[in-house]
Design an enzyme around this catalytic site. Structure first.
Site, PDB file in Angstrom:
ATOM      1  N   LYS A   1      25.688 -46.051 -46.014  1.00 31.13           N
ATOM      2  CA  LYS A   1      25.387 -47.195 -46.768  1.00 31.13           C
ATOM      3  C   LYS A   1      26.514 -48.411 -46.742  1.00 31.13           C
ATOM      4  O   LYS A   1      27.484 -48.112 -46.203  1.00 31.13           O
ATOM      5  CB  LYS A   1      25.422 -46.915 -48.217  1.00 31.13           C
ATOM      6  CG  LYS A   1      24.577 -47.748 -49.220  1.00 31.13           C
ATOM      7  CD  LYS A   1      23.096 -46.805 -49.090  1.00 31.13           C
ATOM      8  CE  LYS A   1      21.975 -47.484 -50.215  1.00 31.13           C
ATOM      9  NZ  LYS A   1      20.470 -47.002 -49.948  1.00 31.13           N
TER      10      LYS A   1
ATOM     11  N   GLY B   1       7.942 -49.366 -64.076  1.00 31.02           N
ATOM     12  CA  GLY B   1       8.350 -50.250 -63.010  1.00 31.02           C
ATOM     13  C   GLY B   1       6.982 -50.429 -62.246  1.00 31.02           C
ATOM     14  O   GLY B   1       6.379 -49.454 -61.907  1.00 31.02           O
TER      15      GLY B   1
ATOM     16  N   GLY C   1       7.054 -52.403 -59.357  1.00 32.69           N
ATOM     17  CA  GLY C   1       7.538 -53.020 -57.948  1.00 32.69           C
ATOM     18  C   GLY C   1       6.817 -52.340 -56.734  1.00 32.69           C
ATOM     19  O   GLY C   1       5.824 -51.691 -56.692  1.00 32.69           O
ATOM     20  N   ASN C   2       7.684 -52.552 -55.676  1.00 33.26           N
ATOM     21  CA  ASN C   2       7.216 -51.548 -54.365  1.00 33.26           C
ATOM     22  C   ASN C   2       6.883 -50.337 -54.682  1.00 33.26           C
ATOM     23  O   ASN C   2       5.770 -49.731 -54.229  1.00 33.26           O
ATOM     24  CB  ASN C   2       8.240 -51.879 -53.539  1.00 33.26           C
ATOM     25  CG  ASN C   2       7.874 -51.178 -52.158  1.00 33.26           C
ATOM     26  OD1 ASN C   2       8.471 -49.988 -51.719  1.00 33.26           O
ATOM     27  ND2 ASN C   2       6.981 -51.357 -51.200  1.00 33.26           N
TER      28      ASN C   2
ATOM     29  N   GLY D   1       6.733 -48.440 -57.794  1.00 28.18           N
ATOM     30  CA  GLY D   1       5.726 -48.171 -58.704  1.00 28.18           C
ATOM     31  C   GLY D   1       4.428 -48.352 -58.671  1.00 28.18           C
ATOM     32  O   GLY D   1       3.550 -47.806 -58.870  1.00 28.18           O
TER      33      GLY D   1
HETATM   34  P1  NAD Z   1      11.369 -53.522 -56.855  1.00 26.36           P
HETATM   35  O1  NAD Z   1      12.449 -54.650 -56.885  1.00 26.36           O
HETATM   36  O2  NAD Z   1      10.288 -53.679 -55.957  1.00 26.36           O
HETATM   37  O3  NAD Z   1      10.705 -53.142 -58.430  1.00 26.36           O
HETATM   38  C1  NAD Z   1      11.299 -53.173 -59.400  1.00 26.36           C
HETATM   39  C2  NAD Z   1      10.399 -52.791 -60.536  1.00 26.36           C
HETATM   40  O4  NAD Z   1      11.118 -52.396 -61.710  1.00 26.36           O
HETATM   41  C3  NAD Z   1       9.803 -54.445 -60.853  1.00 26.36           C
HETATM   42  O5  NAD Z   1       8.501 -53.926 -61.487  1.00 26.36           O
HETATM   43  C4  NAD Z   1      10.446 -54.787 -62.104  1.00 26.36           C
HETATM   44  O6  NAD Z   1       9.719 -55.728 -62.752  1.00 26.36           O
HETATM   45  C5  NAD Z   1      10.943 -53.318 -62.770  1.00 26.36           C
HETATM   46  N1  NAD Z   1      11.987 -53.456 -63.669  1.00 26.36           N
HETATM   47  C6  NAD Z   1      13.094 -54.276 -63.524  1.00 26.36           C
HETATM   48  N2  NAD Z   1      13.913 -53.993 -64.549  1.00 26.36           N
HETATM   49  C7  NAD Z   1      13.259 -53.058 -65.394  1.00 26.36           C
HETATM   50  C8  NAD Z   1      13.483 -52.547 -66.722  1.00 26.36           C
HETATM   51  N3  NAD Z   1      14.607 -53.099 -67.380  1.00 26.36           N
HETATM   52  N4  NAD Z   1      12.543 -51.818 -67.116  1.00 26.36           N
HETATM   53  C9  NAD Z   1      11.232 -51.427 -66.700  1.00 26.36           C
HETATM   54  N5  NAD Z   1      11.092 -52.117 -65.425  1.00 26.36           N
HETATM   55  C10 NAD Z   1      12.040 -52.856 -64.811  1.00 26.36           C
HETATM   56  O7  NAD Z   1      12.022 -52.180 -56.307  1.00 26.36           O
HETATM   57  P2  NAD Z   1      11.573 -50.885 -55.632  1.00 26.36           P
HETATM   58  O8  NAD Z   1      11.850 -51.115 -54.142  1.00 26.36           O
HETATM   59  O9  NAD Z   1      10.259 -50.545 -56.214  1.00 26.36           O
HETATM   60  O10 NAD Z   1      12.587 -49.871 -56.198  1.00 26.36           O
HETATM   61  C11 NAD Z   1      12.534 -49.407 -57.462  1.00 26.36           C
HETATM   62  C12 NAD Z   1      13.639 -47.812 -57.395  1.00 26.36           C
HETATM   63  O11 NAD Z   1      12.969 -47.095 -56.414  1.00 26.36           O
HETATM   64  C13 NAD Z   1      14.914 -48.269 -57.294  1.00 26.36           C
HETATM   65  O12 NAD Z   1      15.914 -47.404 -57.986  1.00 26.36           O
HETATM   66  C14 NAD Z   1      15.280 -48.083 -55.659  1.00 26.36           C
HETATM   67  O13 NAD Z   1      16.686 -47.884 -55.329  1.00 26.36           O
HETATM   68  C15 NAD Z   1      14.427 -46.955 -55.419  1.00 26.36           C
HETATM   69  N6  NAD Z   1      13.744 -46.805 -54.045  1.00 26.36           N
HETATM   70  C16 NAD Z   1      13.246 -47.413 -53.502  1.00 26.36           C
HETATM   71  C17 NAD Z   1      12.924 -47.243 -52.152  1.00 26.36           C
HETATM   72  C18 NAD Z   1      11.942 -48.112 -51.481  1.00 26.36           C
HETATM   73  O14 NAD Z   1      11.587 -47.811 -50.400  1.00 26.36           O
HETATM   74  N7  NAD Z   1      11.554 -49.356 -51.993  1.00 26.36           N
HETATM   75  C19 NAD Z   1      13.272 -46.041 -51.621  1.00 26.36           C
HETATM   76  C20 NAD Z   1      13.875 -45.054 -52.413  1.00 26.36           C
HETATM   77  C21 NAD Z   1      14.274 -45.378 -53.653  1.00 26.36           C
END
Ligand code: NAD
Length: 427
Positions: A103, A223, A225-226, A228
């Site tokens: 990391k 969530g 985002g990407n 969810g």
């Molecule tokens: P993102 O930034 O695209 O989305 C995050 C989402 O969470 C957004 O919809 C945001 O509005 C919401 N959010 C933020 N604060 C919040 C709160 N207090 N309550 C509820 N929702 C809230 O991020 P992502 O890429 O979707 O990643 C989300 C999680 O998944 C993280 O823990 C990340 O480490 C993990 N993750 C992501 C990937 C990936 O490929 N993107 C891979 C493995 C793990």
């Protein structure tokens, strides 16, 4: 402040002791192979030079090149990056990928930089860690606050330096040094969908093992985002009833707990227009907020649904709210959304929790395919990508499920032991 690396090691040691793994070997494994701290000077637009601090932690490379994202955040600490690198070693072993764990991070709030300054910082970081990385050595990717555009700058800088140094490596191998690139920079079609898609593959396997029917299962996703969004979309396409979703501003569900399945593409369209998901109650092709009920993120977690999918932040299910959780299945799509204490409590109550190192491994699996397509100088289609992710995730699930049966324990302990056995070379 709790030392997250110390806590992570403590819990892994406890698991390894319970299942009688060689304690000395585990202790040795837990410490990173190499810790690199770098300083990155950046000429700011006001004429000042600012020095930023960065890290690259290479945890373990027994199973292949180091692999792990680069995080830009003002709260980055060496201990956090060490813990994240350790989780990457475990995650890659769980998914059976030919990768080790690593990391990186820079202590910076990226919002305070202009785009040109951010580009200088990204390129400066690559100069600082150039000797550590390479397609067969260490393969970085995006993480919090880094994205395909930043990976594009980074891989471009890497290629530039390689050429300055007279590298004779073909360009495709140089591109394979970074994943999470955009498709114009030889990125992977389907990488954006990979994590959410992989999570749904796991969910489908799990409900099949438990003898449940997807159409009868209600799902709440925290969530949007990407991760969810795609989880909600693929789950809905697979017949699950996604009845509540949320973003940082709040959640939306049905008024009277009748739990009608949300129309996810329409919710997404509505969120794009309104900016918030809590104003978007969309069912069967129509958005009508009067039939919906905006609720808080805390309420979403406590809804009487069958399946809960925390896909936003860490530690959202914890000592404070664990007794109010009603779901029977939790899929940890975020990293570390269920605290250790809550995990133990809920598991004892019979809740099946799929741990993050298995549930969200679709993301690193997508990265692996991007690296592979670059090395082989190919371009996979999105369908090919998703098909391959499906195969890898199904196999990973089966391995961990069988390990849990063998050890008579829950999926988190089974994942940890399964990964450790591979990493210590015991199986
Ligand atoms: P993102 O930034 O695209 O989305 C995050 C989402 O969470 C957004 O919809 C945001 O509005 C919401 N959010 C933020 N604060 C919040 C709160 N207090 N309550 C509820 N929702 C809230 O991020 P992502 O890429 O979707 O990643 C989300 C999680 O998944 C993280 O823990 C990340 O480490 C993990 N993750 C992501 C990937 C990936 O490929 N993107 C891979 C493995 C793990």
């Amino acid at each position: 402040m709790t030392d997250i690396f110390f806590e992570t090691k403590k819990s892994i040691l406890a698991i390894s002791k319970k299942f009688r793994l060689n304690q000395n070997a585990v202790k040795e494994f837990l410490e990173p192979n190499k810790i690199t701290e770098v300083k990155i000077p950046v000429n700011l637009e006001d004429g000042q030079v600012e020095i930023f601090q960065g890290f690259r932690i290479q945890h373990n490379n027994k199973l292949g090149p180091y692999k792990g994202g680069i995080r830009f955040h003002h709260n980055v600490t060496k201990e956090e990056i060490m813990a994240l690198s350790l989780w990457m070693s475990l995650k890659c072993a769980v998914a059976d990928l030919p990768y080790g764990g690593a990391k990186g991070g820079i202590i910076i709030d990226p919002k305070i930089l202009t785009e040109a300054e951010l580009e200088k910082l990204s390129r400066g970081y690559v100069r600082a860690i150039y000797d550590l990385i390479g397609a067969g050595k260490d393969v970085p990717a995006p993480d919090v606050n880094t994205n395909p555009k930043i990976m594009g700058w980074m891989v471009n800088e890497y290629i530039k330096i390689s050429k300055e140094k007279g590298s004779k490596l073909p360009e495709n191998l140089l591109y394979a040094t970074f994943t999470g690139k955009s498709e114009k920079d030889r990125g992977l079609a389907g990488r954006t969908e990979a994590t959410g898609f992989g999570g749904v593959v796991i969910l489908k396997e799990l409900v099949q093992k438990l003898g449940l029917k997807p159409e009868k299962q209600t799902v709440a996703v925290q969530g949007f985002g990407n991760v969810g969004q795609y989880f909600a979309q693929f789950a809905s396409d697979s017949g699950f009833k996604v009845v509540a979703v949320s973003d940082s501003k709040g959640a939306i569900t049905e008024k009277n707990h009748q739990f009608k399945a949300l129309d996810i593409p329409l919710v997404l369209k509505c969120k794009m227009e309104k900016g918030i998901v809590s104003g978007c109650y969309c069912v069967g092709g129509v958005c009508d907020l009067s039939r919906g009920r905006p609720i808080s993120n805390e309420e979403l977690l406590e809804l009487p649904v069958d399946i809960l999918v925390p896909s936003a932040l860490e530690n959202v299910i914890n000592k404070k709210n664990m007794k109010k959780i009603k779901a029977k299945i939790i899929i940890e799509m975020a990293n570390g959304p269920v605290s250790y204490e809550a995990y133990e409590y809920l598991t004892k109550k019979g809740v099946v929790i799929v741990p993050d190192i298995l549930a969200n491994a679709g993301g690193v699996t997508g990265s692996y395919l991007e690296w592979k397509q670059n090395i082989e100088n190919k371009k996979y289609t999105k369908d090919e990508t998703l098909k391959m992710i499906e195969g890898i995730m199904e196999l990973a699930f089966d391995n961990i499920w069988n390990e849990a049966k063998r050890l008579k324990t829950h999926l988190k302990e089974a994942s940890t032991v399964h990964a450790l056995k591979k990493l210590l070379g015991d199986n």
